[in-house]
Enzyme design. Sequence first.
Site, PDB file in Angstrom:
ATOM      1  N   ASN A   1      53.039 -42.185 -63.567  1.00 35.50           N
ATOM      2  CA  ASN A   1      53.997 -43.083 -62.921  1.00 35.50           C
ATOM      3  C   ASN A   1      55.403 -42.745 -63.421  1.00 35.50           C
ATOM      4  O   ASN A   1      55.738 -43.017 -64.563  1.00 35.50           O
ATOM      5  CB  ASN A   1      53.627 -44.531 -63.255  1.00 35.50           C
ATOM      6  CG  ASN A   1      54.550 -45.545 -62.612  1.00 35.50           C
ATOM      7  OD1 ASN A   1      55.639 -45.218 -62.157  1.00 35.50           O
ATOM      8  ND2 ASN A   1      54.118 -46.794 -62.591  1.00 35.50           N
TER       9      ASN A   1
ATOM     10  N   HIS B   1      54.485 -45.536 -53.841  1.00 40.19           N
ATOM     11  CA  HIS B   1      54.770 -45.407 -55.272  1.00 40.19           C
ATOM     12  C   HIS B   1      53.486 -45.064 -56.010  1.00 40.19           C
ATOM     13  O   HIS B   1      52.446 -45.714 -55.824  1.00 40.19           O
ATOM     14  CB  HIS B   1      55.356 -46.717 -55.795  1.00 40.19           C
ATOM     15  CG  HIS B   1      55.387 -46.806 -57.280  1.00 40.19           C
ATOM     16  ND1 HIS B   1      55.956 -45.841 -58.076  1.00 40.19           N
ATOM     17  CD2 HIS B   1      54.892 -47.753 -58.127  1.00 40.19           C
ATOM     18  CE1 HIS B   1      55.812 -46.182 -59.347  1.00 40.19           C
ATOM     19  NE2 HIS B   1      55.172 -47.340 -59.398  1.00 40.19           N
TER      20      HIS B   1
ATOM     21  N   CYS C   1      60.491 -49.310 -59.848  1.00 39.65           N
ATOM     22  CA  CYS C   1      59.647 -48.393 -59.073  1.00 39.65           C
ATOM     23  C   CYS C   1      59.887 -48.476 -57.573  1.00 39.65           C
ATOM     24  O   CYS C   1      59.441 -47.607 -56.823  1.00 39.65           O
ATOM     25  CB  CYS C   1      58.171 -48.663 -59.378  1.00 39.65           C
ATOM     26  SG  CYS C   1      57.762 -48.548 -61.131  1.00 39.65           S
TER      27      CYS C   1
END
Length: 321
Positions: free
Chosen positions: A278, A248, A112
Amino acid sequence: MTTKIIGTGSAVPEQVVTNDDLSKIVDTNDEWIRTRTGIRERRIASEESGTSHLATLAAEEALKQAGVAAEDLDIIILATSTADHCFPSGACEVQAAIGAHRAVAFDISAACSGFVFALNTVHSFFKAGIYQTGLIIGADTLSKIIDWKDRSTCVLFGDGAGAAVVKAEENGSFYMTLGSDGRKSSALECRSRTTGNFLTKTPPELGYMTMDGQEVFKFAVKTVPESIHTVLSESETPIDEIKYFILHQANYRIFESIAKRLKVPMEKFPTNLERFGNTSAATVPILLDEMNREGKIERGDKIILAGFGAGLTWGATLLEW
């Protein structure tokens, strides 16, 4: 020498999967997911829309907006944890698809944090005078490594890609920091193909993502503010001069905790995880592209991009738009 973002692009699969859809396959419900994560829906890829395909679409949009021809690219970096092939790299597949035959192309794996790692890597090449024009992409199809029977992970993730065309310039601000702590790697992991052959008399098996949510939460709310303070200090920039903190997109509660620690209003933390979930390396560039196309970022604005994820890895970049 500094680095400027001159064009952005993004792409997501057409298939929308809502929280109600997931409640039909695991023991969960819309309220439970929304109140704990902020996520309402996510996009899930079909066989035709894998990582390289989405990355290519995002790259084409970024090149179009930047007004840069693919053959003028010096370097392409794709940040991904879910490449379609072990080899060739996804970056080479994108290179072939867009016709950027002069560019060096390779993948990086920082989960990520990947897009921030890619951006900072390209900046280092620029600063060294090696390249002038680059394409960085964050793309993941996490749906193929999700255990769809595990409600602790399957409700969190989605698929997508975001890209940015970057150019070396003499004026502007660019400050970066990166970090890794492999001692905590088990907090978020996905095992690759196991060792299976004629000697072990077992076929190779593929793993699924596993996550210690509490450990990742504690890690994020500690390291992200620290990395942001690092780039603010190095650049001697007051925190109130930052227009947006583009983080993020993992969990809304993480944003709230980070904003509180930084003493910054939540209005400076834009989100889109409610619509996309996500998407790992793709979250920062997808959000960046949305904000850019909506005119929310103007030339001269100072923004901070920050990623955090498996590795454990983290990074932050302060740049002038």
